[in-house]
Scaffold this motif. Structure first.
Motif, PDB file in Angstrom:
ATOM      1  N   ASN A 450       0.416  -1.114   0.656  1.00 34.86           N
ATOM      2  CA  ASN A 450      -0.142   0.355  -0.283  1.00 34.86           C
ATOM      3  C   ASN A 450       0.834   0.946   0.111  1.00 34.86           C
ATOM      4  O   ASN A 450       0.423   2.314   0.506  1.00 34.86           O
ATOM      5  N   GLN A 451       1.820   1.203  -1.078  1.00 38.03           N
ATOM      6  CA  GLN A 451       2.858   2.116  -0.982  1.00 38.03           C
ATOM      7  C   GLN A 451       2.704   3.598  -2.177  1.00 38.03           C
ATOM      8  O   GLN A 451       2.094   2.693  -2.898  1.00 38.03           O
ATOM      9  N   LEU A 452       3.822   4.454  -2.093  1.00 38.70           N
ATOM     10  CA  LEU A 452       3.941   5.171  -3.680  1.00 38.70           C
ATOM     11  C   LEU A 452       5.243   4.815  -3.606  1.00 38.70           C
ATOM     12  O   LEU A 452       6.097   4.869  -3.142  1.00 38.70           O
ATOM     13  N   THR A 453       5.524   4.411  -4.694  1.00 40.39           N
ATOM     14  CA  THR A 453       7.113   4.363  -5.420  1.00 40.39           C
ATOM     15  C   THR A 453       7.057   5.278  -6.812  1.00 40.39           C
ATOM     16  O   THR A 453       6.281   5.148  -7.527  1.00 40.39           O
ATOM     17  N   ILE A 454       8.685   5.762  -6.207  1.00 41.98           N
ATOM     18  CA  ILE A 454       9.119   6.765  -7.254  1.00 41.98           C
ATOM     19  C   ILE A 454      10.389   5.407  -8.238  1.00 41.98           C
ATOM     20  O   ILE A 454      11.477   5.128  -7.925  1.00 41.98           O
ATOM     21  N   TRP A 455       9.839   6.203  -9.237  1.00 42.75           N
ATOM     22  CA  TRP A 455      10.660   5.347 -10.233  1.00 42.75           C
ATOM     23  C   TRP A 455      11.956   6.336 -11.388  1.00 42.75           C
ATOM     24  O   TRP A 455      11.899   7.281 -11.514  1.00 42.75           O
ATOM     25  N   LYS A 456      13.234   5.917 -11.426  1.00 42.10           N
ATOM     26  CA  LYS A 456      14.019   6.786 -12.282  1.00 42.10           C
ATOM     27  C   LYS A 456      13.569   6.192 -14.237  1.00 42.10           C
ATOM     28  O   LYS A 456      13.152   5.088 -14.405  1.00 42.10           O
ATOM     29  N   TYR A 457      13.355   7.144 -14.512  1.00 44.30           N
ATOM     30  CA  TYR A 457      12.103   6.816 -15.918  1.00 44.30           C
ATOM     31  C   TYR A 457      13.467   7.231 -17.072  1.00 44.30           C
ATOM     32  O   TYR A 457      14.129   8.392 -16.682  1.00 44.30           O
TER      33      TYR A 457
END
Length: 527
Positions: A450-457
Motif C-alpha cells: 500500500n505504498q507510493l513508489t518513485i521510479w527513475k525513468y
C-alpha cells in the motif's frame, strides 16, 4: 740531431718579434680538432641507438669464457660530450622499436618454452637467473593486487567489493547517508533528497473503496475535488477552506471527477450514466449530458471536448459548446472502461478497461473527436488496466499499470505500437503520474505494501517508497506547480507528498514541461 733541435729552440726563444714557435695553445688544439673531425665524428655518434637493427650498427655479441667483453664495452661506450663542444648528450630515438621493448619488459619469465630454455647458454651467470626470478615474482604480485589475472572476469583494475562500515548508533554526522542504505526521513536520489513521509494528512470519511472509480482531481486553480460517499467536496489547497459542492440522493453517487485544463469547470460522472458540468466558482450546475446506460467511471478533457468511459464498455465524446453534445462513440472494450487519458499534445486518447486491454485512439481527421477504430490494441496485461499516464517530454510514450493479477508497469510507443519496457512492481498498480520537474515516475499501489513508489525513468530504478497508507492507494493527483502529489487511500485519508519540489540550488535540472492544453474556449463558447 738533438743538438740542432736545441739550437733551433734557443734561437726561437731569443726572437722578440714574430710568431712564437712553441706548442699550440689548448684552445687552438680543440678548435683544430673540431674543424677536422666534426663531420665524421658526429655521424658515428648519431648512429648509435637503442635498437641496432635500424641503425646499421652491429651489436657486439657476448661469448661466455672469452675476454673480449672488456674491449667490446670500451668500443660501445657512449661519449659524455658531443663533438661540437655541447654540454650534454641527446640520444636520437627515431629508430627505437618501442613495441619490442614493451614486450620484452612485460614478458613473464615463466612463459618461456622448453625450446627457448635449451637454446640459452648453459653457462649463464647466476645474476641473470636471480634477476629474472625476481621479475616474475614482482609481476605476479602486481597481477594479484590489481586483480587482472585469469580469475577476474570484469577486467577492472580495481574492484571494491566491501561496503563502508556502519556508523555507530550515537553518530550524528549529517552525511550519514554515506553509511546507510535508507534514512528515516529521506532517501537519496541522484543529487536530491525525497521526503518519505507525508507533509499533511486529511481525513476522507466514506471514501469509496472501488478500484474502477476515479474520485479525486486537482485543478489548475489549486482546488482539490473529492467524492466522499454521496457528496462532492472542494478543498482549497492554498487557504484550507472546505466547501460542499453537491449531495446526491440516496443510492446515487459520483463515480468520476475531472477538472477542465483552465478554469473552475468540473465534470462529474455519476452512477446513473450521466455527465454533469459544474461551475465551482458559483456552485452551480450548468448542464447534464447523458448517453451511457451504466455508471461513468472515467473522464478526460481535451479543451472543450470531454470524453467519458462507462461500465457499458463505450466511450463517448461530448462537445460542451453544442446543444447536441454527443459527437462520437467508441466501442473498443468488452467490459467497463476504468482508465481514460488524453496525451499531452492531444493527438491520442488512451483507454484502459476491465477486459485487460489498452486501446489507443488517434485524433480524427477533422480535429474533433477520435477515429472510430483504435490505432493500437495492446493486450499484454493480465488484469484490469486503470492506471494510465503520458510522458510530458515524450508525447508518444504511454505508461500503463495492471491490477492484482498483473502488477506490471508497461511503456508503449504509440507511433509504431511497440512495447518499450515492462517492469514488475510486485503489487497492484492503481495510478501513475509522470513528474514535470524530474525524469521520474510515481506509482500508487495496493496489496501488499500500500505504498507510493518513485521510479527513475527510463531505467525504472526504484528511487524511494512513500509509506503511510494502511490500505491500498486508489487515486493520485498532482498540484498545478508539479511539486506535490496527493494520494487517496481506502483507509479514508488523503496524504500530501512534497516529493517533486524543484531544487533551487541545482544549476541544471530537467526543464519544466508544461502539460496543460491551450487555453480553453469553454467560457467564450458557453453562455
Amino acid at each position: 740531431m738533438s743538438q740542432f733541435n736545441f739550437v733551433s729552440d734557443l734561437q726561437n726563444a731569443l726572437i722578440m718579434d714574430g710568431e712564437t714557435r712553441g706548442p699550440a695553445p689548448r684552445w687552438k688544439k680543440k678548435l683544430e680538432a673540431s674543424l677536422n673531425g666534426s663531420v665524421n665524428t658526429t655521424r658515428s655518434v648519431l648512429s648509435v641507438s637503442y635498437n641496432t637493427s635500424f641503425s646499421g650498427v652491429q651489436a657486439p655479441t657476448k661469448t661466455p669464457g672469452k675476454s673480449s667483453d672488456a674491449k667490446t664495452k670500451k668500443n660501445a661506450t657512449t661519449p659524455t660530450k658531443t663533438p661540437g663542444g655541447g654540454d650534454r648528450f641527446i640520444p636520437n630515438r627515431a629508430a627505437t622499436n618501442f613495441e619490442l621493448a614493451h614486450f620484452l619488459v612485460n614478458k613473464d619469465s615463466g612463459d618461456k618454452s622448453d625450446e627457448d630454455q635449451e637454446q640459452q647458454p648453459t653457462s649463464s651467470n647466476e645474476n641473470n637467473v636471480q634477476a629474472s626470478a625476481h621479475k616474475g615474482e614482482r609481476q605476479k604480485l602486481i597481477a594479484e593486487v590489481a586483480q587482472v589475472g585469469e580469475s577476474s572476469k570484469s577486467g577492472r583494475i580495481l574492484c571494491y567489493q566491501n561496503k563502508a562500515p556502519a556508523a555507530p548508533e550515537s553518530h550524528t554526522n549529517p552525511l550519514k547517508v554515506v553509511y546507510s542504505l535508507k534514512t528515516p526521513i529521506s532517501t537519496k536520489s541522484g543529487s536530491r533528497y525525497i521526503p518519505t513521509t507525508s507533509e499533511r494528512i486529511l481525513d476522507a470519511p466514506d471514501f469509496i473503496n472501488d478500484y474502477y472509480l476515479n474520485l479525486m482531481d486537482w485543478s489548475g486553480d489549486n482546488i482539490v475535488a473529492v467524492a466522499l460517499g454521496n457528496c462532492v467536496y472542494l478543498w482549497n489547497a492554498a487557504s484550507g477552506n472546505i466547501e460542499q459542492l453537491t449531495e446526491y440522493e440516496e443510492g446515487d453517487y459520483a463515480c468520476a471527477l475531472s477538472w477542465i485544463q483552465e478554469g473552475q469547470i468540473l465534470a462529474i460522472g455519476n452512477s446513473s450514466g450521466a455527465v454533469e458540468l459544474w461551475d465551482c466558482s458559483k456552485v452551480k450546475r450548468l448542464r447534464v449530458m447523458d448517453g451511457h446506460s451504466a455508471r461513468v467511471g472515467s473522464l478526460a478533457w481535451n479543451s472543450y471536448l470531454v470524453s467519458s468511459g462507462s461500465r457499458d464498455g463505450t466511450i463517448i465524446h461530448h462537445d460542451v459548446r453544442s446543444r447536441e453534445h454527443k459527437i462520437g462513440s467508441l466501442n473498443g472494450h468488452a467490459q467497463e472502461v476504468c482508465g481514460l487519458k488524453w496525451s499531452t499534445d492531444f493527438k491520442y486518447l488512451a483507454s484502459g478497461g476491465n477486459d485487460n486491454l489498452v486501446n489507443v485512439w488517434s485524433l480524427a481527421g477533422n480535429g474533433v473527436g477520435t477515429a472510430t477504430d483504435p490505432l493500437h490494441k495492446f493486450n499484454e496485461h493480465q488484469a484490469a488496466v486503470r492506471a494510465l499516464a503520458w510522458c510530458p517530454w515524450q508525447p508518444n510514450t504511454l505508461a500503463s499499470g495492471g491490477g492484482t493479477a498483473d502488477r506490471c508497469i508497461k511503456f508503449w510507443n504509440v507511433c509504431n505500437g511497440s512495447l518499450i519496457k515492462s517492469v514488475d512492481s510486485k503489487s497492484q498498480v492503481c495510478s501513475l503520474l509522470f513528474s514535470r520537474h524530474y525524469k521520474e515516475l510515481i506509482s500508487a499501489h495496493g496489496f501488499a505494501n500500500n505504498q507510493l513508489t518513485i521510479w527513475k525513468y527510463p531505467s525504472m530504478v526504484k528511487q524511494a517508497d512513500l509509506t503511510g497508507h494502511t490500505s491500498r492507494v486508489l487515486q493520485m493527483a498532482m498540484s498545478p506547480d508539479g511539486s506535490t502529489v496527493i494520494s487517496a487511500g481506502a483507509d479514508e485519508t488523503l496524504r500530501l507528498w512534497n516529493c517533486f519540489a524543484p531544487d533551487p540550488m541545482a544549476a541544471k535540472k530537467v526543464s519544466n514541461v508544461n502539460s496543460n492544453a491551450k487555453k480553453s474556449v469553454f467560457r467564450q463558447s458557453i453562455r
